[in-house]
Design a protein around this motif. Structure first.
Motif, PDB file in Angstrom:
ATOM      1  N   ALA A 105       0.823  -1.206   0.000  1.00 37.23           N
ATOM      2  CA  ALA A 105       0.000   0.000   0.000  1.00 37.23           C
ATOM      3  C   ALA A 105       0.856   1.254   0.000  1.00 37.23           C
ATOM      4  O   ALA A 105       0.599   2.204  -0.747  1.00 37.23           O
ATOM      5  CB  ALA A 105      -0.930  -0.002   1.210  1.00 37.23           C
ATOM      6  N   ALA A 106       1.899   1.270   0.824  1.00 34.11           N
ATOM      7  CA  ALA A 106       2.733   2.467   0.960  1.00 34.11           C
ATOM      8  C   ALA A 106       3.562   2.734  -0.281  1.00 34.11           C
ATOM      9  O   ALA A 106       3.735   3.890  -0.691  1.00 34.11           O
ATOM     10  CB  ALA A 106       3.631   2.331   2.184  1.00 34.11           C
ATOM     11  N   ARG A 107       4.079   1.675  -0.912  1.00 36.78           N
ATOM     12  CA  ARG A 107       5.060   1.860  -1.978  1.00 36.78           C
ATOM     13  C   ARG A 107       4.504   1.675  -3.388  1.00 36.78           C
ATOM     14  O   ARG A 107       5.130   2.095  -4.363  1.00 36.78           O
ATOM     15  CB  ARG A 107       6.232   0.910  -1.760  1.00 36.78           C
ATOM     16  N   HIS A 108       3.342   1.042  -3.496  1.00 34.57           N
ATOM     17  CA  HIS A 108       2.784   0.775  -4.817  1.00 34.57           C
ATOM     18  C   HIS A 108       1.336   1.270  -4.936  1.00 34.57           C
ATOM     19  O   HIS A 108       1.023   2.114  -5.776  1.00 34.57           O
ATOM     20  CB  HIS A 108       2.823  -0.732  -5.127  1.00 34.57           C
ATOM     21  N   GLY A 109       0.461   0.722  -4.111  1.00 34.86           N
ATOM     22  CA  GLY A 109      -0.961   0.974  -4.265  1.00 34.86           C
ATOM     23  C   GLY A 109      -1.391   2.396  -4.005  1.00 34.86           C
ATOM     24  O   GLY A 109      -2.157   2.987  -4.776  1.00 34.86           O
ATOM     25  N   LEU A 214       1.413   5.766   5.092  1.00 37.39           N
ATOM     26  CA  LEU A 214       0.014   5.457   4.777  1.00 37.39           C
ATOM     27  C   LEU A 214      -0.875   6.663   5.032  1.00 37.39           C
ATOM     28  O   LEU A 214      -0.807   7.297   6.090  1.00 37.39           O
ATOM     29  CB  LEU A 214      -0.472   4.275   5.611  1.00 37.39           C
ATOM     30  N   ASP A 215      -1.741   6.932   4.070  1.00 39.90           N
ATOM     31  CA  ASP A 215      -2.676   8.044   4.196  1.00 39.90           C
ATOM     32  C   ASP A 215      -4.102   7.578   3.938  1.00 39.90           C
ATOM     33  O   ASP A 215      -4.941   8.321   3.457  1.00 39.90           O
ATOM     34  CB  ASP A 215      -2.298   9.164   3.224  1.00 39.90           C
ATOM     35  N   VAL A 216      -4.359   6.304   4.227  1.00 32.76           N
ATOM     36  CA  VAL A 216      -5.699   5.745   4.092  1.00 32.76           C
ATOM     37  C   VAL A 216      -6.084   5.133   5.436  1.00 32.76           C
ATOM     38  O   VAL A 216      -5.222   4.812   6.254  1.00 32.76           O
ATOM     39  CB  VAL A 216      -5.757   4.672   2.982  1.00 32.76           C
ATOM     40  N   PRO A 217      -7.382   4.965   5.691  1.00 32.82           N
ATOM     41  CA  PRO A 217      -7.791   4.353   6.956  1.00 32.82           C
ATOM     42  C   PRO A 217      -7.234   2.936   7.103  1.00 32.82           C
ATOM     43  O   PRO A 217      -7.240   2.148   6.150  1.00 32.82           O
ATOM     44  CB  PRO A 217      -9.317   4.341   6.852  1.00 32.82           C
TER      45      PRO A 217
END
Length: 275
Positions: A105-109, A214-217
């Motif tokens: 999530a942090a590096r790709h998504g 991370l900037d998502v819940p």
């Protein structure tokens, strides 16, 4: 049997059920996507597209000599997501899989705008191994012992590990021999090289910067009787590093997702996804 081939030629097996907003589930060590069978059906029945893959070297995926490291695991996941063109994606990761989805999530998504939410359960971040900066961690000697046991007799080791994994060694625990047998079955599908290499990856990888990025819940679920990934060095630290985190502690719950803990966690997963 649905598979796709990564950019380095590794064949990755995955299950893809249902229709709707996608949810990708990542399994723990030394298991496979079969560990998520209940959740795959639950999510598909609830109107989601539920997808789970076997990490390289595990389950029905191929067993390359190289690439048994967290960066490659995250890249494999990124390539699967791109292969299926998944968007507005939620990720669920257990144990080692929690580290995998956080790094993905942090590096790709997240940079690609694909990720909407993250859920971890009994996850290894921020870092498991004990050090001066992580005194609550597990001593390196424990992981050295795991490596030695995997090399000497992994079949017996996986049988023994299943007891503490599910908390069946606790007084009054209702033991499921079936759950223990299935843990062993899944573990024995992992290649020895992959199982051995992954020990360093789940124990020594530092996910601090990934969590901070991370900037998502994110829902951090963890049992307070987790004997494999103790909560003090895991979720209780991770919650201080994320900007949009929710910590849910399950009283008396073990590392393995099973029984009453599984029932409660699954309800919380559906509620979090619906928010």
């Amino acid at each position: 049997m649905p598979t796709f081939t990564t950019s380095d030629g590794t064949e990755i097996y995955y299950t893809d059920l249902g229709e709707g907003r996608p949810v990708v589930l990542s399994h723990g060590w030394p298991l496979s996507s079969d560990a998520w069978q209940v959740e795959l059906k639950l999510l598909a029945d609830a109107g989601y597209r539920a997808i789970a893959h076997d990490r390289r070297g595990h389950g029905r995926s191929s067993q390359p000599w190289q690439g048994n490291d967290m960066d490659t695991y995250a890249k494999d996941l990124a390539e699967l997501v791109e292969h299926l063109d998944l968007r507005d994606l939620s990720l669920i990761g257990h144990s080692t899989g929690g580290g995998e989805v956080v790094r993905y999530a942090a590096r790709h998504g997240q940079p690609q705008g694909r990720v909407a939410k993250v859920i971890t359960a009994g996850a290894v971040p921020p870092v498991m191994v004990k050090s001066e900066s992580n005194p609550e961690g597990t001593p390196i000697e424990v992981f050295d012992g795991i490596r030695a046991a995997v090399l000497k007799d992994r079949s017996q080791f996986f049988q023994d590990l299943s007891e503490s994994f599910f908390g069946f060694n606790r007084p009054g625990a209702e033991v499921s021999q079936g759950a223990r047998d299935d843990f062993w079955r899944q573990g024995m599908l992992a290649g020895l090289k992959a199982a051995y290499d992954c020990i360093a990856q789940f124990s020594e990888t530092d996910f601090t910067e990934d969590l901070q990025a991370l900037d998502v819940p994110i829902l951090l679920a963890h049992g307070d009787d987790d004997q494999i990934v103790p909560i003090a060095a895991a979720a209780e630290k991770s919650i201080t590093l994320v900007s949009k985190g929710t910590l849910k502690v399950y009283a008396g719950a073990p590392h393995g997702i099973f029984g009453a803990y599984q029932d409660e966690l699954d309800r919380d997963i559906l509620a979090f996804l619906a928010e």
